[in-house]
Each structure stands twice: as structure tokens, then as C-alpha cells.
Design an enzyme around this catalytic site. Structure first.
Site, PDB file in Angstrom:
ATOM      1  N   SER A 155       0.816  -1.209   0.000  1.00  0.00           N
ATOM      2  CA  SER A 155       0.000   0.000   0.000  1.00  0.00           C
ATOM      3  C   SER A 155       0.856   1.267   0.000  1.00  0.00           C
ATOM      4  O   SER A 155       1.604   1.524  -0.930  1.00  0.00           O
ATOM      5  CB  SER A 155      -0.951  -0.045   1.200  1.00  0.00           C
ATOM      6  OG  SER A 155      -1.919   0.952   1.134  1.00  0.00           O
ATOM      7  N   ASP A 182      -2.596   6.014  -3.540  1.00  0.00           N
ATOM      8  CA  ASP A 182      -1.444   5.405  -2.876  1.00  0.00           C
ATOM      9  C   ASP A 182      -0.951   4.237  -3.716  1.00  0.00           C
ATOM     10  O   ASP A 182      -1.392   4.050  -4.851  1.00  0.00           O
ATOM     11  CB  ASP A 182      -1.785   4.982  -1.447  1.00  0.00           C
ATOM     12  CG  ASP A 182      -2.862   3.909  -1.394  1.00  0.00           C
ATOM     13  OD1 ASP A 182      -3.610   3.776  -2.386  1.00  0.00           O
ATOM     14  OD2 ASP A 182      -2.966   3.212  -0.365  1.00  0.00           O
ATOM     15  N   ASP A 209      -1.340   1.013  -3.897  1.00  0.00           N
ATOM     16  CA  ASP A 209      -2.259   0.023  -4.480  1.00  0.00           C
ATOM     17  C   ASP A 209      -3.607   0.629  -4.850  1.00  0.00           C
ATOM     18  O   ASP A 209      -4.535  -0.088  -5.207  1.00  0.00           O
ATOM     19  CB  ASP A 209      -2.438  -1.167  -3.546  1.00  0.00           C
ATOM     20  CG  ASP A 209      -3.145  -0.799  -2.239  1.00  0.00           C
ATOM     21  OD1 ASP A 209      -3.062   0.366  -1.817  1.00  0.00           O
ATOM     22  OD2 ASP A 209      -3.763  -1.688  -1.624  1.00  0.00           O
ATOM     23  N   ASP A 246      -6.095   1.973  -3.236  1.00  0.00           N
ATOM     24  CA  ASP A 246      -7.345   1.837  -2.489  1.00  0.00           C
ATOM     25  C   ASP A 246      -7.644   3.106  -1.695  1.00  0.00           C
ATOM     26  O   ASP A 246      -8.654   3.188  -0.995  1.00  0.00           O
ATOM     27  CB  ASP A 246      -7.338   0.603  -1.581  1.00  0.00           C
ATOM     28  CG  ASP A 246      -6.255   0.628  -0.508  1.00  0.00           C
ATOM     29  OD1 ASP A 246      -5.413   1.552  -0.514  1.00  0.00           O
ATOM     30  OD2 ASP A 246      -6.241  -0.301   0.323  1.00  0.00           O
TER      31      ASP A 246
END
Length: 546
Positions: A190, A337, A339, A341
Site C-alpha cells: 500500500s 497510494d 495500491d 485503495d
């Protein structure tokens, strides 16, 4: 055995999945998981139903010294709650690549998943069933190593590994549930630096994996096969035609892109939009989506090299997007960010519109459309008090949970709420997704700008945030810090002094050896004062890592 351990044992003996047991008892899957982890107790009526279902007496269920049937497999007393925290935190198995998380562990995770979804433990009753598992990854150098290891483990256990390649966490969630996969795997850390990585596992409903299954994975990683009731020294390998396949599933990613585009009801051709992809998973998706919708896009953080994810760009370094918006006179900017999400926004003036303000704008949108069930929004304790005040003025209630988007989603699922999120930019819009989705958030926010024919700054204006500061402290033991009586008392004293004009929080990170000190007050000087008081105690007691 505890009540939770007995429920898990009886469920496994009856070859019921958590979903199947939840359906019979008319409760949520999360409730079953919490019972089995002894994080909650069944209500009396549900306990009676359990006893009837499994043909045991209430005395057998309640007395801890009884082992049902006399031959239940032994379970360590510190089982899932402590065991579940050894590798899997609130956001999967995460740590420094080849230090805390290596390819051998990734291979074993794959081995377990390929075996589990064909076993009675998962509720599978089909003979010779070949599970289907989908895998995505972000742009970290170590993601490729971990991807190949997990895929090899899956195939060696007789399941098919379907590779999405570089993609976002929400896309894996979407494809898992829409294409009927048994589970999904996302390799990412992340917002963490490139040298960290992680394994997020997503169930067939597109939700984060239940803690009870994570505990079984950990048992296998630690060589505790007794808990899996396999009867052999290791999980069986698939042989001959039973060996699984590794399949290129790039088309799944394209389907996700098409889904997001389909959610837009406007042309974006008159909009100038900035995108910061954090040199992460959204770098090959975000621009193509907004270009297809007609926007003129300006993109940064779209040159990943394996070691620059989140480096000076993305939602954790929003200043780069602010400069892009100001220097190019853009209408709006979105930062993701690693990833994707999460999503934070920047308005036409270059000012940050954080997760709290985004939640307010989306809550008002859903309320006006009659789509905000129970007129309630779910946030975490980290959300600013200014958001709660603005929501209540608009006739919207605010329920708060522990920090972590999984807890937000569990609360939404349990109570039938439609919107929730964190001020960090995890926003869950339940009509469209079962997880935070940065690209989805950006599209729905843009739709609101066009529906209202308004600038982002004016939509966010009703939220007057209190000054808020946070200090991250790397510590030797989060449990020791959080259980320290002096610190507990000090936090209480600080909150008493602040009254209703702010608050102080001390909480643990779910992914790092970090505790966070957060202060919210009338001035930044007061925030610093309260943070320093608490930090000085942590330092004096030697809890801080050098």
C-alpha cells in the site's frame, strides 16, 4: 476448549463454511468469525440454535473443560487472537521483503490457498474440485518474486492461478466477486516504502479474509498441521493432470476499467484533471480511464521503476499534486497510494480535500439521492470532530470504529450502512464496491462536481476541521505501550482539559511497529503540547526503538 473453539470444531466436522453456518443462523459471516476467535459471544437464542444444529447440550457447549465428542483436535490456548497477529495484521501479511516476508512464506500461502478451497474446511463438497484464484500486484520490485512464488504454490496444490499482473487492490476485489473466483490475492504494501511488501487475501465476496482463515494459514506457516486435520506431514501435492495451471488473466483488469468507466454519466471533456499515481498500481489505469471519459489529464507518479513507489508522490506526499494543480490551473486533482485503495483530492486552489471532506461530499450526495441508508456514515476515531459537526448539521449521523478500513466495512455490513471511510482516503461506497477504491472515489467525486456545477472548494467548505497533528513513534512493543497505566491516565487527563474542543488519541498501527499519537485542538500549538507530553513518557520509559 473455549466456546469459539468448539464452534469452529463443530462447523468443520459438519463440513460447513462460515457462510453456510451464518445463513442457517441468520447472522453475518463476521459474527461467526468473531465467535470462533472468542472476540464475541453468541446471543442466547443463537447459542440454542447452535446446540440444536450440532446436537450437543448447552452444558457441553458452555463448560470449558469439556471436549466435544472426546476426540477433538487440541487447540493452543492462545490460538487465533494472538496467533492471528503473528503474520496477518489488519491489512494482510506485511513486512520488509526477504526480512519479514519472503518467497518461501509466499509459496506456502499459495500452497494453503490451493488446498483450502478444495477442502471441507472451506465448505467445499465437490469431489476433485479445482479452485480458481486470481492474483494482482503493485509495482514494487519484490512483487514479481512474491507473485511467482504464490502462483507456484497454488498450482502445486491443484488450483489454477490467474494472473492480473500490475493492478490495483480494488480491481482484484471486483474481479474476485464478479468472475466467481474462490479468492483473490493482492501483493502490495500500500502506502509503505518500496522495500516493504505484503499479501492481502480477499474472499469470494470481494471482502478481506476472515481472521479465522488467516489463523489457519498461520498454523500452516508454523508447521502446525494438526489444526488443519490433514493427517500427513504436509499438505498433499497435486499429481499428473491434477496439477494446477498458471493463466494470464489480463482481460480481467480491462473488465474492471470498463466497469469504472460505465459508472460515469457525464462527459469530462471540459475538465482539466491532475492525477498522481504514486508510481504504483494505478499508473497504467488512471490516465486511460479519465482520458476515455474525455478529460484533459495531467499525470505525475506514472514512471514506476520498482523502487520509487510512494517516493515523494502519491496520497502520502500530496504536495506534489498541489503544485501540479496550481502550476497548470487545473479544476481538480486526485492522488492515490501504492495500491490505489486510497484517494485524496486537491481543489482548484491547490488546497487539500482529505478523506473527511470527501466523505462529507459523498454523504450529502447520497442523502440528496435518497441512497444514504439510515442517514448514517461510518468513520474511524481518527476522523476530525469538524466532520461530525458538519454531518450532523446536514442531518447525517456519524458512527465511529477502530482505525482500519476493515472495521469500517464490518460496521457497514452489520448495520446496513452505505458509506464509510477514513480521513486517510479509504472510502467505501457499498453500492459499487466492497473495499476502498481510489479510482472509484475520484470518479464519483467528479460526477458530483458536474452534477452540482460547482467547484470542489465550495462543496468541501461546510467542513471546518480542527487543527490536527499526529506523531508516529516506532516502538519495541505496541502492546506494552498501549497497556501502560501512566500513558492511559495521561491521555485521559489531556482529553479532560480539551473538553469538547478537540481530543487526544493513542493507537497502534495495524501494519507497522508504530504507535500514533494524535491531538486535535483549537490551535496547532496546543496539539504540539499534548503530543509532546505523551511522547516524552514513551521516550522516558524506553519504549521507543532507536
Amino acid at each position: 476448549m473455549t466456546i469459539g473453539e468448539k464452534i469452529m470444531y463443530l462447523r468443520n466436522q459438519a463440513k460447513l463454511s462460515q457462510e453456510q453456518l451464518a445463513e442457517r443462523l441468520d447472522v453475518s459471516r463476521q459474527s461467526i468469525s468473531k465467535w470462533e476467535l472468542d472476540q464475541a459471544q453468541p446471543q442466547v437464542d443463537k447459542l440454542i440454535q447452535l446446540c440444536d444444529l450440532f446436537s450437543v447440550s448447552s452444558d457441553e457447549m458452555l463448560r470449558k473443560e469439556i471436549i466435544i465428542g472426546g476426540d477433538a483436535p487440541s487447540v493452543k490456548s492462545n490460538d487465533a487472537r494472538e496467533h492471528g497477529n503473528k503474520y496477518f495484521g489488519t491489512d494482510g501479511f506485511r513486512g520488509e521483503a526477504n526480512v519479514d516476508l519472503n518467497s518461501d512464506q509466499a509459496y506456502k500461502v499459495g500452497r494453503f490457498l490451493g488446498w483450502y478451497y478444495a477442502s471441507p474446511l472451506s465448505g467445499c463438497t465437490k469431489p476433485n474440485y479445482r479452485p480458481r484464484i486470481v492474483i494482482g500486484k503493485d509495482t514494487r520490485r519484490s512483487s514479481y518474486m512474491l507473485e511467482y512464488a504464490i502462483a507456484a504454490g497454488i498450482a502445486s496444490s491443484g488450483a489454477d492461478a490467474n494472473i492480473l499482473h500490475v493492478t490495483t487492490t480494488p480491481s482484484v476485489s471486483y474481479i474476485t466477486r464478479s468472475d466467481d473466483f474462490d479468492c483473490g490475492v493482492m501483493i502490495t504494501a500500500s502506502h509503505n516504502p518500496f522495500y516493504d511488501n505484503g499479501i492481502k487475501i480477499i474472499n469470494k465476496f470481494g471482502e478481506k479474509l476472515d481472521d479465522s482463515v488467516a489463523a489457519l494459514i498461520e498454523a500452516y506457516l508454523d508447521g502446525d498441521l494438526e489444526k488443519l486435520n490433514v493427517g500427513t506431514p504436509d499438505l498433499p501435492f497435486a499429481k499428473r493432470e491434477r496439477v494446477g495451471c498458471i493463466i494470464d488473466y489480463f482481460a480481467g483488469r480491462n473488465r474492471y476499467v470498463g466497469y469504472l468507466i460505465s459508472l460515469a454519466s457525464h462527459s469530462y471533456r471540459n475538465l482539466r484533471i491532475g492525477l498522481d499515481c504514486a508510481n504504483g498500481a494505478s499508473w497504467s489505469l488512471a490516465k486511460s480511464i479519465f482520458d476515455a471519459l474525455g478529460a484533459k489529464t495531467y499525470v505525475i507518479g506514472n514512471s514506476p521503476d520498482g523502487v520509487n513507489v510512494n517516493l515523494g508522490v502519491g496520497s502520502t506526499h500530496i504536495e506534489a499534486l498541489r503544485e501540479l494543480v496550481r502550476s497548470n490551473h487545473l479544476d481538480v486533482g486526485f492522488a492515490f497510494d501504492g495500491d490505489a485503495d486510497r484517494c485524496l483530492a486537491v481543489d482548484e486552489n491547490g488546497d487539500v480535500v482529505d478523506g473527511d471532506k470527501i466523505i462529507y461530499i459523498l454523504a450529502k450526495r447520497l442523502l440528496d439521492k435518497g441512497m444514504l441508508d439510515k442517514d448514517t456514515v461510518v468513520t474511524t476515531v481518527m476522523s476530525n470532530s469538524g466532520l461530525t459537526k458538519a454531518l450532523r448539521k446536514a442531518g447525517i449521523e456519524n458512527v465511529q470504529t477502530r482505525v482500519g478500513d476493515r472495521f469500517v466495512y464490518e460496521c457497514m455490513q452489520k448495520n446496513g450502512y452505505r458509506l464509510g471511510g477514513e480521513n486517510s482516503g479509504h472510502i467505501i461506497i457499498k453500492k459499487y464496491a466492497t473495499t476502498g477504491d481510489g479510482l472509484l472515489t475520484a470518479i464519483i467525486l467528479t460526477e458530483e462536481l458536474l452534477d452540482r456545477k460547482a467547484a470542489l472548494s465550495s462543496l468541501a467548505a461546510p467542513v471546518k476541521l480542527y487543527p490536527q497533528k499526529m506523531k508516529n513513534v516506532r516502538v519495541q512493543s505496541k502492546d506494552t505501550v498501549m497497556g501502560d497505566s501512566e500513558l492511559i491516565q495521561l491521555v485521559g487527563e489531556c482529553n479532560k482539559k480539551i473538553g469538547d474542543e478537540g481530543r487526544v488519541l493513542l493507537h497502534r498501527s495495524g501494519t507497522e511497529p508504530v504507535v500514533r499519537i494524535m491531538a486535535e485542538a483549537k490551535t496547532e500549538e496546543l496539539c504540539d503540547k499534548y503530543i509532546n507530553r505523551i511522547y516524552n513518557v514513551i521516550k522516558r520509559k524506553g519504549y521507543e526503538l532507536d
